[in-house]
Design a protein around this motif. Structure first.
Motif, mmCIF file in Angstrom:
data_model
loop_
_atom_site.group_PDB
_atom_site.id
_atom_site.type_symbol
_atom_site.label_atom_id
_atom_site.label_comp_id
_atom_site.label_asym_id
_atom_site.label_seq_id
_atom_site.Cartn_x
_atom_site.Cartn_y
_atom_site.Cartn_z
ATOM 1 N N HIS A 72 0.860 -1.227 0.238
ATOM 2 C CA HIS A 72 -0.179 -0.581 0.032
ATOM 3 C C HIS A 72 0.772 0.887 0.314
ATOM 4 C CE1 HIS A 72 -3.850 2.325 1.509
ATOM 5 N NE2 HIS A 72 -2.875 2.718 1.381
ATOM 6 N N HIS A 74 1.636 4.666 -2.758
ATOM 7 C CA HIS A 74 0.749 6.252 -4.167
ATOM 8 C C HIS A 74 2.060 6.159 -4.678
ATOM 9 C CE1 HIS A 74 -3.162 6.033 -1.637
ATOM 10 N NE2 HIS A 74 -2.402 5.744 -0.473
ATOM 11 N N ALA A 241 -2.329 2.393 -3.861
ATOM 12 C CA ALA A 241 -3.808 2.350 -3.236
ATOM 13 C C ALA A 241 -4.891 3.688 -3.461
ATOM 14 C CB ALA A 241 -3.157 2.218 -2.009
ATOM 15 N N LYS A 296 -10.966 0.619 -3.649
ATOM 16 C CA LYS A 296 -10.540 0.908 -1.879
ATOM 17 C C LYS A 296 -11.743 2.110 -1.930
ATOM 18 C CE LYS A 296 -7.601 3.239 0.578
ATOM 19 N NZ LYS A 296 -6.197 4.615 -0.267
ATOM 20 N N HIS A 383 -4.135 0.382 6.759
ATOM 21 C CA HIS A 383 -3.855 0.791 7.514
ATOM 22 C C HIS A 383 -4.237 -0.088 8.628
ATOM 23 C CE1 HIS A 383 -3.109 3.256 4.900
ATOM 24 N NE2 HIS A 383 -3.542 3.671 4.708
ATOM 25 N N ASP A 446 2.510 3.438 3.232
ATOM 26 C CA ASP A 446 1.899 4.193 2.888
ATOM 27 C C ASP A 446 2.257 6.048 2.134
ATOM 28 O OD1 ASP A 446 -0.695 4.929 2.447
ATOM 29 O OD2 ASP A 446 -0.219 6.052 4.367
#
Ligand code: ZN
Length: 547
Positions: A72, A74, A241, A296, A383, A446
């Motif tokens: 996960h 970006h 993600a 998502k 998360h 993340d």
């Protein structure tokens, strides 16, 4: 082992030898052989030589582990941010440096064009106090400016930016969003959650975000650059993600041009679920470079943005009873989960706080009861930051996958202690609890909310020690081997690729990383500094050979 001189593939086979190969698939080895993009055999150098006598031999020395897979992050954001001003606290550490960075951007940007800055950390750069509209008006009134917080759930804009977004002092925030105001009720430029996403993301009511999207060629340049940084850290696969149709097209274009050195899995924004279902696209659609994992959705705010949804109020909110932000309700999530189940599409739902996770579990359990004829999909909780024994039991019963932050203890440790308290930290980023409960757990940065380096995350999970040396939630410590498993086999499960990724074994992709020291014998607080000597995707080196 007999000599296979009749093997028609012998010219395509290469043998890689190392001091130690951590296969994550049974015993360690000292060599493996590849054919095309795949591993075909694992064992000792002598065994490989006997089996493939004419194969080219490449000596890697050092220690080899399967390629790191970030379940996960970006990367599309990372690619775009190469086009933006980088306010990472490591680079822009105080108010004066912040003023300089933004003023320089204003000087080189034509008037009325947006200036977008990323990774602003108000804790480390401006002493816990956020900058505001007046500060940014001091930088420029000619340019609309958007400064996005490092956790990505709030931002600050100036007067020109508020005008560009159609916001004034009388504007009511949308559901799930909020607008910051000063003592007189005037907008102070702070945009929270949905009020921010209108600026940066396509939404149901606004297909084009307020800030213009980069052109495809610009995006691909940014992606090349960001992929290079990921490979330098040992990353071979990543799950983006939060993907819009435009970004999915960009990834396909990168692959078509032979420019995608990274393997990219995608979680598509949930408003597009029905579109995927209509044409029959299910989880796993695509190839081993670009792939659809699922869709998502979000339940709450951010851990590092201090907006996640908590059962007990924030530690530092005495008297205010602040439980955080909820952005979706159980009815909406249940409906989404039922449609996803029926379409064969996994959900990856962002839920940080214990209250948010419980609400999500209510929805997933209801959807499970409503679709008894369906094969149960392994949905993911993105998360999944704060757990309880009850949450763990419910996750296990639904065979869910946890995708917790790997390096937040190290990276955000001191702020976390202030906001969540030491006792709650024993239930946060609960890698030990997930493993002990038999729950599949993946590795995740993340990025840009945390650093990209998986080895730093391994160190954080093993030591539970912040950058300042504070021990946070030590009951959740795991072993080095368990931490490596998060970023290999665990993440492969989270993207539905456990049969092809995460291990160095016959039939698996030859994605691997050569490390300059053995993480299992290094001092735990040195693991993050182990050099990545080289990174290989499909048996091809993707880092520069000078390393
Ligand atoms: Zn994220």
């Amino acid at each position: 082992m007999p000599v296979q001189t009749d093997d028609p593939m012998r010219h395509l086979v290469r043998i890689f030898r190392a001091q130690r190969v951590i296969t994550m698939a049974g015993p360690d080895a000292t060599a493996f052989a590849t054919c095309g993009e795949q591993v075909v055999a694992v064992g000792s150098g002598a065994e490989m030589r006997t089996r493939f006598p004419r194969a080219e031999v490449i000596d890697l020395d050092h220690v080899v582990v399967p390629g790191f897979h970030d379940a996960h992050a970006h990367p599309s954001w990372g690619a775009k941010s190469k086009l933006h001003v980088d306010l990472s606290p490591e680079r822009v550490g105080n108010r004066a440096a912040l003023t300089t960075a933004l003023s320089e951007a204003a000087a080189r940007t034509p008037p009325r064009r947006w200036i977008r800055a990323e990774r602003y950390d108000h804790m480390r750069t401006t002493g816990g106090q956020s900058i505001d509209r007046a500060f940014l008006d001091g930088i420029s009134r000619e340019h609309p400016i958007l400064v996005v917080h490092i956790a990505g759930h709030w931002a600050v804009t100036n007067s020109a930016g508020l005008t560009a977004g159609g916001l004034d002092d009388d504007t009511e925030p949308p559901a799930g969003g909020d607008l910051g105001r000063d003592g007189a009720g005037r907008l102070n430029g702070l945009l929270y959650e949905r009020s921010l996403s209108a600026y940066t993301s396509p939404t149901a009511g606004r297909p084009a975000p307020i800030l213009p999207e980069p052109a495809p060629e610009e995006f691909l340049q940014g992606l090349d650059q960001f992929a290079g940084e990921l490979h330098a850290a040992g990353v071979t696969s990543i799950c983006d993600a939060l993907v819009s149709p435009q970004v999915l097209r960009h990834y396909q274009e990168a692959e078509r041009r032979g420019r995608l050195s990274l393997r990219v899995a995608t979680l598509i924004r949930h408003p597009f679920l029905d579109g995927l279902a209509d044409v029959g696209i299910m989880s796993g659609f695509g190839g081993d470079r670009v792939r659809v994992v699922g869709v998502k959705a979000f339940v709450d705010g951010a851990v590092a943005g201090r907006t996640c949804l908590l059962d007990r109020p924030f530690h530092d909110s005495a008297g205010h009873d602040d439980h955080g932000i909820q952005v979706a309700d159980v009815a909406m999530l249940t409906d989404l989960a039922i449609r996803a189940q029926r379409a064969g599409i996994r959900l990856g739902v962002h839920a940080n706080g214990d209250r948010a996770i419980s609400l999500l579990l209510d929805a997933l359990e209801a959807a499970d009861r409503a679709t008894p004829e369906r094969t149960r999909l392994r949905h993911r909780i993105e998360h999944c930051s704060i757990v309880t024994p009850e949450i763990l039991a419910r996750m296990r019963a639904l065979d869910l996958i946890a995708v917790p932050f790997g390096s937040y203890v190290w990276y955000h440790g001191d702020a976390l202690l202030e906001w969540y308290g030491a006792a709650r930290l024993e239930r946060m980023f609960a890698h030990r609890s997930f493993l002990d409960s038999g729950i599949t757990v993946a590795g995740s940065s993340d990025y840009p909310c945390g650093p990209v380096e998986p080895l730093l995350a391994v160190q954080s999970c093993v030591t539970r020690t912040s950058a300042n040396g504070d021990l946070l939630g030590p009951s959740q410590r795991i072993s080095v081997r368990e931490a490596l498993a998060l970023y290999t086999v665990g993440s492969a499960s989270a993207t539905g690729e456990e049969a092809t990724k995460g291990r160095l074994a016959p039939g698996y992709l030859a994605d691997f990383v050569v490390l300059g020291a053995d993480p299992e014998t290094s001092a735990p607080d040195e693991i993050g500094r182990i050099p990545v000597v080289s990174t290989w995707v499909g048996a091809e080196q993707v880092t520069s050979r000078t390393a």
